[in-house]
Design a protein around this motif. Structure first.
Motif, mmCIF file in Angstrom:
data_model
loop_
_atom_site.group_PDB
_atom_site.id
_atom_site.type_symbol
_atom_site.label_atom_id
_atom_site.label_comp_id
_atom_site.label_asym_id
_atom_site.label_seq_id
_atom_site.Cartn_x
_atom_site.Cartn_y
_atom_site.Cartn_z
ATOM 1 N N TYR A 1 -3.717 0.066 -8.326
ATOM 2 C CA TYR A 1 -3.830 1.420 -8.850
ATOM 3 C C TYR A 1 -4.674 1.351 -10.117
ATOM 4 O O TYR A 1 -4.742 0.316 -10.790
ATOM 5 N N HIS A 2 -5.352 2.453 -10.436
ATOM 6 C CA HIS A 2 -6.231 2.465 -11.606
ATOM 7 C C HIS A 2 -6.370 3.892 -12.108
ATOM 8 O O HIS A 2 -6.885 4.765 -11.417
ATOM 9 N N PHE A 3 -5.871 4.129 -13.317
ATOM 10 C CA PHE A 3 -6.071 5.397 -13.989
ATOM 11 C C PHE A 3 -7.199 5.227 -14.995
ATOM 12 O O PHE A 3 -7.097 4.415 -15.924
ATOM 13 N N SER A 4 -8.272 5.965 -14.822
ATOM 14 C CA SER A 4 -9.370 5.933 -15.784
ATOM 15 C C SER A 4 -9.340 7.213 -16.604
ATOM 16 O O SER A 4 -8.629 8.170 -16.276
ATOM 17 N N ALA B 1 0.819 -1.202 0.000
ATOM 18 C CA ALA B 1 0.000 0.000 0.000
ATOM 19 C C ALA B 1 0.857 1.257 0.000
ATOM 20 O O ALA B 1 2.076 1.206 0.205
ATOM 21 N N ASP B 2 0.197 2.390 -0.216
ATOM 22 C CA ASP B 2 0.848 3.708 -0.145
ATOM 23 C C ASP B 2 2.002 3.859 -1.126
ATOM 24 O O ASP B 2 2.979 4.569 -0.850
ATOM 25 N N VAL B 3 1.908 3.191 -2.258
ATOM 26 C CA VAL B 3 2.872 3.390 -3.339
ATOM 27 C C VAL B 3 2.355 4.538 -4.211
ATOM 28 O O VAL B 3 1.193 4.516 -4.637
ATOM 29 N N THR B 4 3.177 5.525 -4.443
ATOM 30 C CA THR B 4 2.783 6.614 -5.337
ATOM 31 C C THR B 4 3.007 6.172 -6.773
ATOM 32 O O THR B 4 4.118 5.781 -7.140
ATOM 33 N N VAL B 5 1.961 6.211 -7.574
ATOM 34 C CA VAL B 5 2.047 5.811 -8.973
ATOM 35 C C VAL B 5 1.756 7.041 -9.828
ATOM 36 O O VAL B 5 0.683 7.644 -9.721
ATOM 37 N N ASP B 6 2.733 7.417 -10.654
ATOM 38 C CA ASP B 6 2.608 8.610 -11.490
ATOM 39 C C ASP B 6 2.362 8.224 -12.939
ATOM 40 O O ASP B 6 3.018 7.328 -13.485
ATOM 41 N N LEU B 7 1.409 8.914 -13.550
ATOM 42 C CA LEU B 7 1.140 8.800 -14.979
ATOM 43 C C LEU B 7 1.663 10.063 -15.644
ATOM 44 O O LEU B 7 1.295 11.180 -15.251
ATOM 45 N N ALA B 8 2.544 9.914 -16.628
ATOM 46 C CA ALA B 8 3.112 11.062 -17.328
ATOM 47 C C ALA B 8 2.981 10.852 -18.831
ATOM 48 O O ALA B 8 2.945 9.722 -19.312
ATOM 49 N N GLY B 9 2.903 11.962 -19.562
ATOM 50 C CA GLY B 9 2.792 11.879 -21.016
ATOM 51 C C GLY B 9 1.724 12.819 -21.518
ATOM 52 O O GLY B 9 1.635 13.971 -21.075
ATOM 53 N N ALA B 10 0.880 12.335 -22.437
ATOM 54 C CA ALA B 10 -0.177 13.165 -22.993
ATOM 55 C C ALA B 10 -1.167 13.597 -21.924
ATOM 56 O O ALA B 10 -1.849 14.610 -22.059
ATOM 57 N N GLU B 11 -1.262 12.825 -20.850
ATOM 58 C CA GLU B 11 -2.091 13.163 -19.691
ATOM 59 C C GLU B 11 -1.259 12.877 -18.448
ATOM 60 O O GLU B 11 -0.497 11.908 -18.409
ATOM 61 N N SER B 12 -1.398 13.704 -17.428
ATOM 62 C CA SER B 12 -0.641 13.500 -16.187
ATOM 63 C C SER B 12 -1.594 13.258 -15.030
ATOM 64 O O SER B 12 -2.663 13.867 -14.949
ATOM 65 N N ASP B 13 -1.200 12.365 -14.143
ATOM 66 C CA ASP B 13 -2.018 12.067 -12.968
ATOM 67 C C ASP B 13 -1.124 11.373 -11.946
ATOM 68 O O ASP B 13 -0.024 10.909 -12.270
ATOM 69 N N SER B 14 -1.582 11.314 -10.717
ATOM 70 C CA SER B 14 -0.830 10.643 -9.661
ATOM 71 C C SER B 14 -1.808 10.118 -8.634
ATOM 72 O O SER B 14 -2.810 10.784 -8.318
ATOM 73 N N LEU B 15 -1.547 8.935 -8.119
ATOM 74 C CA LEU B 15 -2.401 8.351 -7.091
ATOM 75 C C LEU B 15 -1.567 7.426 -6.219
ATOM 76 O O LEU B 15 -0.399 7.183 -6.492
ATOM 77 N N GLN B 16 -2.184 6.920 -5.154
ATOM 78 C CA GLN B 16 -1.517 5.980 -4.270
ATOM 79 C C GLN B 16 -2.288 4.675 -4.210
ATOM 80 O O GLN B 16 -3.525 4.679 -4.252
ATOM 81 N N THR B 17 -1.551 3.583 -4.122
ATOM 82 C CA THR B 17 -2.205 2.290 -4.001
ATOM 83 C C THR B 17 -2.875 2.176 -2.641
ATOM 84 O O THR B 17 -2.419 2.709 -1.638
ATOM 85 N N TYR C 1 2.513 7.355 -22.966
ATOM 86 C CA TYR C 1 2.431 7.444 -21.510
ATOM 87 C C TYR C 1 3.525 6.623 -20.839
ATOM 88 O O TYR C 1 4.029 5.650 -21.404
ATOM 89 N N THR C 2 3.846 7.030 -19.608
ATOM 90 C CA THR C 2 4.751 6.276 -18.751
ATOM 91 C C THR C 2 4.132 6.182 -17.372
ATOM 92 O O THR C 2 3.664 7.193 -16.825
ATOM 93 N N VAL C 3 4.111 4.977 -16.807
ATOM 94 C CA VAL C 3 3.594 4.750 -15.454
ATOM 95 C C VAL C 3 4.767 4.361 -14.567
ATOM 96 O O VAL C 3 5.480 3.396 -14.857
ATOM 97 N N THR C 4 4.984 5.140 -13.491
ATOM 98 C CA THR C 4 6.140 4.934 -12.625
ATOM 99 C C THR C 4 5.710 4.878 -11.164
ATOM 100 O O THR C 4 5.162 5.859 -10.643
ATOM 101 N N PRO C 5 5.969 3.770 -10.459
ATOM 102 C CA PRO C 5 5.675 3.704 -9.022
ATOM 103 C C PRO C 5 6.902 4.089 -8.192
ATOM 104 O O PRO C 5 8.039 3.803 -8.571
ATOM 105 N N THR C 6 6.671 4.745 -7.072
ATOM 106 C CA THR C 6 7.738 5.096 -6.139
ATOM 107 C C THR C 6 7.205 5.001 -4.718
ATOM 108 O O THR C 6 6.004 5.142 -4.480
ATOM 109 N N LYS C 7 8.111 4.784 -3.794
ATOM 110 C CA LYS C 7 7.747 4.766 -2.369
ATOM 111 C C LYS C 7 8.992 5.167 -1.596
ATOM 112 O O LYS C 7 10.053 4.571 -1.771
ATOM 113 N N SER C 8 8.878 6.175 -0.741
ATOM 114 C CA SER C 8 10.060 6.750 -0.110
ATOM 115 C C SER C 8 10.179 6.443 1.370
ATOM 116 O O SER C 8 11.154 6.848 2.007
#
Length: 295
Positions: free
Chosen positions: A143-146, A121-137, A154-161
């Protein structure tokens, strides 16, 4: 413009002096017609660079995905007229634009821990490209980008710090396993274990990694040079599982046309080579209760 595609919201991005909302006639905006009239409030003229924006009109897209229509200037009910400093008419060339509701798709997947498939949980998932968005699991790791517009890259990148507790899964047992690997007594037998051992991201497992992990366990340092987490697409194929360096840490899409589900990621806690990490039982709100931190 066609109100079946977009409804009027307002004006914005005024690009010439004195142009305000009061310069627009909005009585017919509900039917897709807007008028505008401007002259320099100082009685002078304004010279703007090519491609300058005079004003913007904001509409709310109202049609179904895939619907479109032309947006244009047609001289009705207000004549299209531009004059020079001497108030003499200048030639004007008009070109229609397009108002469209693009088809949309979805991108989704799950972040699970390597070795035991426990959700993270609490993984930040970023959507970048023609559309940008960010959410957390969530607690289920999903995760789900609608409403992702089609045809884009597009590029989908997860991070957790961070983690709870901070040293979750990282113990002296990991140091022993890494040392045995370095001495070729018992090599680490999975690419994820090697990636977990390389805490300074030097593309090698060395005694430097042992020293850094020891400092982390003893709470001399609260982080690792390579961060606390690493994520790789779950379907990653390694040319040589003994040399996993350079593994991708994102998913990329070119000209996306269809829903992309099961876009899963494998989560790796750096320093945890025996996969002993466990999901927090308090939803990630607890403190660090590792022995090194409480001694």
């Amino acid at each position: 413009w066609p109100v079946s595609v977009g409804t009027y919201v307002g004006e914005e991005a005024f690009g010439v002096p004195g142009l305000l909302a009061g310069n627009f006639g909005t009585d017919e905006a509900g039917t897709g017609t807007l008028s505008v009239s401007w002259d320099d409030p100082e009685g002078n003229t304004e010279t703007l660079p090519d491609d300058s924006v005079l004003f913007g009109i904001r509409v709310r897209l109202a049609g179904e995905p895939g619907t479109s229509g032309n947006a244009w200037l047609d001289g009705s009910p207000t004549a299209v007229e531009v004059t020079d400093a001497d108030v003499l008419p200048l030639p004007v060339s008009l070109a229609p634009g397009t108002l469209s509701v693009r088809d949309v798709v979805a991108i989704g997947g799950t972040c699970t821990y390597y070795g035991d498939d426990e959700t993270v949980a609490d993984v930040t998932v970023d959507l970048a490209g023609a559309e940008s968005d960010s959410l957390q699991t969530g607690t289920d790791g999903t995760y789900h980008f609608s409403n992702v517009p089609v045809d884009g890259d597009y590029t989908v990148t997860p991070t957790k710090s961070t983690d709870t507790p901070l040293r979750n899964g990282v113990t002296t047992a990991d140091i022993s396993l890494i040392r045995r690997h370095i001495l070729a007594i018992t090599p680490l037998n999975a690419p994820e274990k090697l990636l977990a051992a390389d805490v300074n991201r030097s593309d090698a497992v060395t005694t430097a990694d042992i020293a850094l992990i020891r400092r982390f366990i003893l709470a001399i340092s609260d982080t690792l040079p390579g961060g606390l987490w690493r994520f790789v697409p779950s379907d990653t194929v390694y040319a040589d599982s003994r040399v996993p360096w350079g593994a991708p840490e994102a998913r990329s899409y070119t000209g996306l046309q269809a829903d992309m589900f099961d876009q899963d990621f494998t989560a790796i806690r750096l320093g945890d080579v025996n996969s002993s990490w466990t999901a927090p039982t308090d939803g990630g709100r607890g403190g660090d209760t590792s022995p090194a931190a409480t001694r």
